[in-house]
Scaffold this active site. Structure first.
Site, PDB file in Angstrom:
ATOM      1  N   LYS A   1       9.218  -1.057  14.414  1.00 29.15           N
ATOM      2  CA  LYS A   1       9.815  -0.830  13.087  1.00 29.15           C
ATOM      3  C   LYS A   1      10.940   0.190  13.189  1.00 29.15           C
ATOM      4  O   LYS A   1      12.023   0.014  12.632  1.00 29.15           O
ATOM      5  CB  LYS A   1       8.766  -0.277  12.108  1.00 29.15           C
TER       6      LYS A   1
ATOM      7  N   GLU B   1      10.454  -4.691   4.651  1.00 26.89           N
ATOM      8  CA  GLU B   1      10.536  -6.086   4.181  1.00 26.89           C
ATOM      9  C   GLU B   1      10.253  -6.166   2.691  1.00 26.89           C
ATOM     10  O   GLU B   1      10.981  -6.813   1.922  1.00 26.89           O
ATOM     11  CB  GLU B   1       9.508  -6.971   4.922  1.00 26.89           C
TER      12      GLU B   1
ATOM     13  N   GLU C   1      -4.958  -6.789  14.597  1.00 28.56           N
ATOM     14  CA  GLU C   1      -4.447  -5.457  14.238  1.00 28.56           C
ATOM     15  C   GLU C   1      -5.594  -4.448  14.319  1.00 28.56           C
ATOM     16  O   GLU C   1      -5.381  -3.267  14.578  1.00 28.56           O
ATOM     17  CB  GLU C   1      -3.819  -5.468  12.834  1.00 28.56           C
TER      18      GLU C   1
ATOM     19  N   HIS D   1      -6.010 -33.642  17.083  1.00 27.18           N
ATOM     20  CA  HIS D   1      -4.956 -34.523  17.577  1.00 27.18           C
ATOM     21  C   HIS D   1      -3.807 -33.718  18.176  1.00 27.18           C
ATOM     22  O   HIS D   1      -2.689 -34.211  18.296  1.00 27.18           O
ATOM     23  CB  HIS D   1      -4.474 -35.420  16.434  1.00 27.18           C
TER      24      HIS D   1
ATOM     25  N   LYS E   1       0.839  -1.198   0.000  1.00 33.67           N
ATOM     26  CA  LYS E   1       0.000   0.000   0.000  1.00 33.67           C
ATOM     27  C   LYS E   1       0.880   1.257   0.000  1.00 33.67           C
ATOM     28  O   LYS E   1       0.684   2.167  -0.781  1.00 33.67           O
ATOM     29  CB  LYS E   1      -0.927  -0.038   1.217  1.00 33.67           C
TER      30      LYS E   1
ATOM     31  N   GLY F   1      -4.899  -1.960   4.916  1.00 32.18           N
ATOM     32  CA  GLY F   1      -4.115  -3.105   4.447  1.00 32.18           C
ATOM     33  C   GLY F   1      -4.813  -4.433   4.705  1.00 32.18           C
ATOM     34  O   GLY F   1      -4.889  -5.300   3.836  1.00 32.18           O
ATOM     35  N   ARG F   2      -5.336  -4.583   5.918  1.00 37.77           N
ATOM     36  CA  ARG F   2      -5.950  -5.875   6.273  1.00 37.77           C
ATOM     37  C   ARG F   2      -7.351  -6.029   5.704  1.00 37.77           C
ATOM     38  O   ARG F   2      -8.003  -7.052   5.914  1.00 37.77           O
ATOM     39  CB  ARG F   2      -5.939  -6.049   7.793  1.00 37.77           C
TER      40      ARG F   2
END
Ligand code: F6P
Length: 545
Positions: free
Chosen positions: A510, A217, A359, A390, A211, A273-274
């Site tokens: 960050k 990263e 978030e 399990h 965005k 973003g999400r």
């Protein structure tokens, strides 16, 4: 920041009623609720957007639901929902509209925000994405050396990764088998190295999804991808145009990176973003499943949006889901919610939901900046069934903490193999029933257990769950399911009176990473706290690079 929202939760009349309800119901067992109302399952099932929500195994009864919906009213859920759909700036701390719902409005609709028809803009981008996807899928778009694109690698992180990777995995039944998809997110070089292993640069397209187009990263991975590509293509810079496209709101950043903005697919600051997997961030999804199936997915989102807008309170899936999440966290003092999809294709769905829910709602202040005063933001986690059975289900059944669960299932399999699906579905039903009703001491004794094992085998039950069903996992039902959770998150955040659309909490870490990175390669006193200093010293001493 003009909008203070409703008064603090602790001051709302309905919150007091809800808390009284929690006192009343704390010792009431689901077994008794089912016995006292034979029509419970029928009454506590709602449908919308192609999904069924059975909330009969939630620990509620009529008066509790009344109290929860009074709370919804007093929290102004409905008015704030309408504000969101109208494009009001309900993301107050960033002074932005929150308009992911516009991403799936049909072409013939129009929504004017700040003088722009955002629906028309959305469809302009969708049309460009469709044309591009068709060219990749048909082989019309070739790489720099004329070879057909066989590999599509999305580089992004957070909302620019979790949605695309979840949707690809969820819908890979519908994906073009001639294309291979990879997703690189982590700054750890291993992610890039392993994802691109065996890929031919001549046949590989990178989608740089960010965005902001500034995320450390993503920009680091994008530069590595460009080097990898150019190395494999003889170093000709012109190759970038055929092997790199961008998805971003930041045209300047894209151009600066060297991607022609002709090859950029835009979106807008009113898409968080999400909340962006159905924007251009979904380009990899569209290439995988094709524009028509992508449109069906948007149709599913839109159906749930319309349901949220129009369904009466007690039939409104997102409102029920959101209010029951808050209710169970209060009643059972639960800090987590387990999301248990009984479909292997949804194996990344819990990870996707973690960003969407945590978030959004992991916030400590209200809209006006005052302390929120109640617990917010449950921890969402999970794994597909039956695998989880399990592993961690022991704790769900007999642990000392209660974890409300969302069971998600489909009445039809996309891979009908013998009895697999019937057994899978039976397990979903068995688990939610075992959690709700448990097994009493008498039942354990009657089953012939040795006396010393009886206490170990007793299951107290009364562990609440919701069951969400669709007929089949399709692009449409996936869209609807995601929109259900998006709006549930909105309802929860609205009750808490927080801003579900900012994420200031991710910033400090960050900034500190950027400060610490050069210190690892430097000498002398790093000047940080003593723990960080000694760990830096260890790194300097032991790192071989
Ligand atoms: O660090 C959090 C975050 O800002 C998320 O909200 C976002 O989805 C992610 O980083 C990636 O951001 P971008 O798409 O701008 O690279």
């Amino acid at each position: 920041m003009s909008d203070p929202g409703p008064p603090p939760l602790e001051q709302r009349v309905a919150w007091k009623t809800v808390r009284d309800e929690a006192e009343r119901l704390r010792e009431v067992h689901l077994r008794d609720l089912f016995v006292s109302d034979p029509l419970r399952a029928e009454e506590m099932t709602a449908e919308g957007g192609g999904l069924l929500l059975d909330y009969s195994k939630a620990r509620v009864d009529g008066p509790t639901l009344d109290a929860l919906f009074e709370l919804a009213d007093e929290s102004e859920i409905w008015g704030r929902r309408d504000q969101m759909f109208a494009g009001d700036r309900i993301n107050v701390s960033e002074d932005r509209s929150v308009l992911h719902v516009a991403l799936r409005m049909p072409k013939e609709r129009s929504l004017i925000v700040d003088g722009q028809d955002v629906v028309a803009e959305v469809h302009r981008v969708l049309d460009r994405m469709s044309a591009f996807s068709d060219r990749i899928r048909s082989g019309d778009w070739t790489g720099h050396t004329g070879k057909r694109i066989r590999n599509v690698v999305n580089i992004g992180i957070g909302g620019s990764d979790l949605g695309p990777v979840m949707a690809y995995e969820a819908l890979r039944h519908y994906a073009d088998p001639n294309l291979r998809f990879g997703f690189v997110s982590n700054i750890d070089g291993t992610d890039f190295a392993e994802t691109t292993k065996g890929m031919d640069p001549e046949e590989t397209l990178f989608i740089i999804s960010s965005k902001t187009f500034t995320t450390l990263e993503t920009m680091t991975n994008a530069r590595t991808a460009r080097e990898w590509s150019l190395r494999g293509l003889g170093g000709d810079e012109a190759a970038v145009a055929k092997h790199f496209v961008a998805v971003s709101t930041n045209a300047e950043g894209v151009a600066e990176f060297g991607i022609d903005t002709e090859n950029m697919f835009g979106f807008w600051d009113w898409v968080g973003g999400r909340y962006s997997m159905d924007s251009a961030i979904g380009l990899s999804t569209m290439i995988a499943i094709g524009p028509r199936a992508f449109a069906e997915m948007l149709g599913g989102f839109h159906q749930m949006d319309e349901h949220f807008l129009s369904a009466p309170a007690l039939e409104n899936l997102p409102a029920l889901h959101g209010l029951l999440a808050i209710w169970h966290s209060l009643l059972c003092r639960s800090q987590t919610v387990a999301v248990l999809p009984y479909d292997q294709y949804l194996h990344r769905f819990p990870a996707y939901l973690q960003q969407l829910t945590m978030e959004s709602n992991g916030k400590h202040v209200r809209l006006d900046g005052s302390p929120v005063g109640v617990e917010t933001g449950m921890i969402f986690w999970g794994e597909p069934g039956t695998n989880g059975q399990h592993s961690f289900y022991q704790l769900l059944h007999q642990g000392t903490q209660i974890v409300p669960c969302d069971f998600i299932g489909f009445t039809n399999s996309l891979n009908p193999l013998g009895e697999h699906h019937q057994i899978l579905f039976a397990n979903l039903l068995a688990q939610s029933a075992a959690m709700a009703f448990g097994r009493t001491t008498e039942e354990v004794r009657q089953a012939g257990s040795p006396e010393e094992q009886v206490p170990h085998r007793v299951m107290e039950g009364n562990r609440p769950s919701l069951t969400i069903l669709a007929d089949r996992l399709t692009p449409e039902s996936l869209g609807s399911l995601i929109a259900l959770y998006e709006h549930s998150v909105f309802c929860q955040g609205t009750v808490w009176g927080i801003d579900s659309f900012d994420q200031w909490g991710v910033e400090l870490g960050k900034v500190m990473a950027v400060e610490i990175s050069p210190l690892l390669a430097a000498e002398g006193d790093p000047g940080r706290d003593s723990s960080t200093n000694s760990l830096i010293a260890r790194y300097r001493e032991r790192n071989d690079a």
